[in-house]
Motif scaffolding. Structure first.
Motif, PDB file in Angstrom:
ATOM      1  N   ASN A 143       0.757  -1.117  -0.003  1.00 33.87           N
ATOM      2  CA  ASN A 143       0.110   0.224   0.073  1.00 33.87           C
ATOM      3  C   ASN A 143       0.800   1.205   0.071  1.00 33.87           C
ATOM      4  O   ASN A 143       0.712   2.262  -0.563  1.00 33.87           O
ATOM      5  N   ARG A 144       2.010   1.431   0.860  1.00 36.72           N
ATOM      6  CA  ARG A 144       2.822   2.325   0.926  1.00 36.72           C
ATOM      7  C   ARG A 144       3.425   2.521  -0.515  1.00 36.72           C
ATOM      8  O   ARG A 144       3.655   3.641  -1.224  1.00 36.72           O
ATOM      9  N   THR A 145       4.187   1.615  -1.006  1.00 36.16           N
ATOM     10  CA  THR A 145       4.659   1.483  -2.456  1.00 36.16           C
ATOM     11  C   THR A 145       3.492   1.897  -3.510  1.00 36.16           C
ATOM     12  O   THR A 145       3.909   2.863  -4.532  1.00 36.16           O
ATOM     13  N   ALA A 146       2.272   1.530  -3.516  1.00 39.95           N
ATOM     14  CA  ALA A 146       1.190   1.927  -4.207  1.00 39.95           C
ATOM     15  C   ALA A 146       1.099   3.557  -4.320  1.00 39.95           C
ATOM     16  O   ALA A 146       0.467   3.984  -5.176  1.00 39.95           O
ATOM     17  N   ASN A 147       1.396   4.156  -3.300  1.00 36.61           N
ATOM     18  CA  ASN A 147       1.101   5.547  -3.061  1.00 36.61           C
ATOM     19  C   ASN A 147       2.408   6.338  -3.150  1.00 36.61           C
ATOM     20  O   ASN A 147       2.496   7.516  -2.551  1.00 36.61           O
ATOM     21  N   GLN A 148       3.435   5.852  -3.558  1.00 38.11           N
ATOM     22  CA  GLN A 148       4.594   6.631  -3.656  1.00 38.11           C
ATOM     23  C   GLN A 148       4.451   7.919  -4.698  1.00 38.11           C
ATOM     24  O   GLN A 148       3.993   7.985  -5.658  1.00 38.11           O
ATOM     25  N   THR A 149       5.167   9.009  -4.446  1.00 38.46           N
ATOM     26  CA  THR A 149       5.485  10.166  -5.162  1.00 38.46           C
ATOM     27  C   THR A 149       6.790   9.997  -5.371  1.00 38.46           C
ATOM     28  O   THR A 149       7.682   9.447  -4.994  1.00 38.46           O
ATOM     29  N   VAL A 150       7.084  11.002  -6.413  1.00 41.71           N
ATOM     30  CA  VAL A 150       8.730  11.245  -6.787  1.00 41.71           C
ATOM     31  C   VAL A 150       9.343  12.342  -5.707  1.00 41.71           C
ATOM     32  O   VAL A 150       8.710  13.343  -5.439  1.00 41.71           O
ATOM     33  N   CYS A 151      10.463  11.999  -5.169  1.00 40.68           N
ATOM     34  CA  CYS A 151      10.997  12.789  -4.005  1.00 40.68           C
ATOM     35  C   CYS A 151      11.962  13.633  -4.965  1.00 40.68           C
ATOM     36  O   CYS A 151      12.375  13.437  -5.918  1.00 40.68           O
ATOM     37  N   SER A 152      12.113  14.788  -4.277  1.00 41.68           N
ATOM     38  CA  SER A 152      13.080  15.734  -4.752  1.00 41.68           C
ATOM     39  C   SER A 152      14.663  15.219  -4.319  1.00 41.68           C
ATOM     40  O   SER A 152      14.761  14.372  -3.459  1.00 41.68           O
ATOM     41  N   LEU A 153      15.695  15.695  -5.066  1.00 45.49           N
ATOM     42  CA  LEU A 153      16.892  15.417  -4.660  1.00 45.49           C
ATOM     43  C   LEU A 153      17.285  15.782  -3.152  1.00 45.49           C
ATOM     44  O   LEU A 153      17.956  14.815  -2.477  1.00 45.49           O
ATOM     45  N   ALA A 154      16.638  16.967  -2.921  1.00 47.61           N
ATOM     46  CA  ALA A 154      17.014  17.336  -1.336  1.00 47.61           C
ATOM     47  C   ALA A 154      16.300  16.498  -0.615  1.00 47.61           C
ATOM     48  O   ALA A 154      17.112  16.083   0.593  1.00 47.61           O
ATOM     49  N   GLU A 155      15.206  15.874  -0.714  1.00 51.31           N
ATOM     50  CA  GLU A 155      14.456  14.979   0.061  1.00 51.31           C
ATOM     51  C   GLU A 155      15.267  13.695   0.305  1.00 51.31           C
ATOM     52  O   GLU A 155      15.397  13.003   1.390  1.00 51.31           O
ATOM     53  N   LEU A 156      15.656  13.209  -1.126  1.00 50.95           N
ATOM     54  CA  LEU A 156      16.377  11.976  -0.946  1.00 50.95           C
ATOM     55  C   LEU A 156      17.608  12.077  -0.138  1.00 50.95           C
ATOM     56  O   LEU A 156      18.228  11.216   0.668  1.00 50.95           O
ATOM     57  N   LEU A 157      18.674  13.352  -0.261  1.00 51.23           N
ATOM     58  CA  LEU A 157      19.771  13.598   0.462  1.00 51.23           C
ATOM     59  C   LEU A 157      19.474  13.605   2.082  1.00 51.23           C
ATOM     60  O   LEU A 157      20.341  13.102   2.821  1.00 51.23           O
ATOM     61  N   ARG A 158      18.321  14.230   2.241  1.00 51.69           N
ATOM     62  CA  ARG A 158      18.186  14.543   3.697  1.00 51.69           C
ATOM     63  C   ARG A 158      17.792  13.239   4.395  1.00 51.69           C
ATOM     64  O   ARG A 158      18.258  12.732   5.614  1.00 51.69           O
ATOM     65  N   LEU A 159      17.095  12.289   3.631  1.00 54.53           N
ATOM     66  CA  LEU A 159      16.876  10.976   4.206  1.00 54.53           C
ATOM     67  C   LEU A 159      17.995  10.135   4.120  1.00 54.53           C
ATOM     68  O   LEU A 159      18.079   9.344   5.240  1.00 54.53           O
ATOM     69  N   ALA A 160      18.784  10.195   3.357  1.00 51.74           N
ATOM     70  CA  ALA A 160      20.232   9.482   3.458  1.00 51.74           C
ATOM     71  C   ALA A 160      20.922   9.861   4.670  1.00 51.74           C
ATOM     72  O   ALA A 160      21.555   8.967   5.360  1.00 51.74           O
ATOM     73  N   ALA A 161      21.007  11.101   4.958  1.00 56.40           N
ATOM     74  CA  ALA A 161      21.933  11.561   5.924  1.00 56.40           C
ATOM     75  C   ALA A 161      21.486  11.082   7.294  1.00 56.40           C
ATOM     76  O   ALA A 161      22.016  10.925   8.115  1.00 56.40           O
ATOM     77  N   ARG A 162      19.895  11.346   7.438  1.00 55.13           N
ATOM     78  CA  ARG A 162      19.463  11.106   8.742  1.00 55.13           C
ATOM     79  C   ARG A 162      19.339   9.711   8.815  1.00 55.13           C
ATOM     80  O   ARG A 162      19.457   9.188  10.122  1.00 55.13           O
ATOM     81  N   THR A 163      19.508   8.690   7.831  1.00 60.05           N
ATOM     82  CA  THR A 163      19.340   7.222   8.120  1.00 60.05           C
ATOM     83  C   THR A 163      20.897   6.599   8.012  1.00 60.05           C
ATOM     84  O   THR A 163      21.338   5.406   7.801  1.00 60.05           O
ATOM     85  N   ASN A 164      22.016   7.401   7.880  1.00 62.99           N
ATOM     86  CA  ASN A 164      23.302   7.131   7.472  1.00 62.99           C
ATOM     87  C   ASN A 164      23.385   6.286   6.357  1.00 62.99           C
ATOM     88  O   ASN A 164      24.188   5.113   6.553  1.00 62.99           O
TER      89      ASN A 164
END
Length: 115
Positions: free
Chosen positions: A57-78
């Motif tokens: 269900n989560r996958t079926a409702n994914q949007t496109v993330c921005s580069l900034a969002e991707l990098l913040r997530l990567a930094a936050r989760t190491n």
């Protein structure tokens, strides 16, 4: 991808533009696209069968993330990030500035260089 056709529902929301270069869509348009249904449909890594109903269900409702969002997530989760930059076509207004635009986003994200 040069277009949004393979990984979104651009054919349903913007059928006349499904073959247009992705860089010509504005952020509001890109954010309106579904970027998860293709994964469930195509199962590119043969993993959908192992996903829980909640994850599907989560996958079926994914949007496109921005580069900034991707990098913040990567930094936050190491986590490390690997991505490819593609120069927009010559007629795009940011054609000459694409590298500096990307570098600004990366620098503002506070992600560590080793990530």
């Amino acid at each position: 991808d040069r277009t949004l056709r393979r990984t979104t529902n651009v054919d349903k929301l913007f059928p006349s533009r499904q073959d247009h270069d992705a860089s010509f869509f504005n952020w509001t348009e890109i954010r309106s696209l579904n970027a998860g249904l293709w994964f469930l449909r195509d199962d590119p890594y043969w993993t959908v069968q192992y996903m829980s109903e909640k994850d599907r269900n989560r996958t079926a409702n994914q949007t496109v993330c921005s580069l900034a969002e991707l990098l913040r997530l990567a930094a936050r989760t190491n986590r490390s990030v690997i991505f490819s930059l593609r120069r927009p076509p010559p007629q795009h207004p940011r054609h000459q500035l694409w590298v500096s635009d990307a570098l600004k986003v990366i620098q503002r994200s506070s992600i560590q260089p080793e990530q």
